[in-house]
Design an enzyme around this catalytic site. Structure first.
Site: not given
Ligand code: 5GP
Ligand code: ZN
Length: 111
Positions: A4, A30, A94, A99
């Site tokens: 993860c 982010d 994603t 979060h």
């Molecule tokens: P979701 O799409 O799951 O609601 O949001 C996941 C968020 O995590 C996205 O806005 C994406 O830009 C951010 N994200 C994904 N991988 C990383 C990472 O390795 N580092 C950081 N700081 N943000 C990440």
């Molecule tokens: Zn986790």
């Protein structure tokens, strides 16, 4: 959860721009911001969605919201901000580690 991304960020195995950390939660920038201020607040414990809440986790989440509120002025969010939690694939989640997106720093549309 070894695979993860957010567990690895919490563990310090993947670098992140941290803005707040305590024993229960981490707030970091982010990597792909969609607003001038775009932070992610994660519980340090791994679970995917609010469907996996139990009483202990409820408490952590409540403290996380409270902490976000108290930190907001120091994070350039004093004029308002939006909290978003995508739950599951159809909602666009994603990263399968719960979060809270914290969005602000500019006027936000609602489209
Ligand atoms: P979701 O799409 O799951 O609601 O949001 C996941 C968020 O995590 C996205 O806005 C994406 O830009 C951010 N994200 C994904 N991988 C990383 C990472 O390795 N580092 C950081 N700081 N943000 C990440
Ligand atoms: Zn986790």
């Amino acid at each position: 959860m070894e695979s993860c991304i957010f567990c690895r960020i919490v563990a310090g195995e993947i670098p992140s721009a941290k803005v707040y950390e305590d024993e229960e939660i981490l707030i970091f920038k982010d990597i792909n911001p969609i607003a001038k201020v775009h932070l992610l607040c994660v519980p340090k414990e791994h679970y995917k969605t609010v469907a996996e809440l139990n009483s202990a986790r409820e408490d952590v989440l409540a403290r996380a919201f409270s902490k976000i509120g108290s930190l907001a002025p120091s994070l350039r969010l004093e004029h308002g901000f939006r909290l978003v939690m995508n739950q599951g694939e159809s909602a666009g989640q994603t990263v399968p580690h719960l979060h809270i997106h914290i969005l602000g720093g500019e006027p936000l549309g609602w489209e």
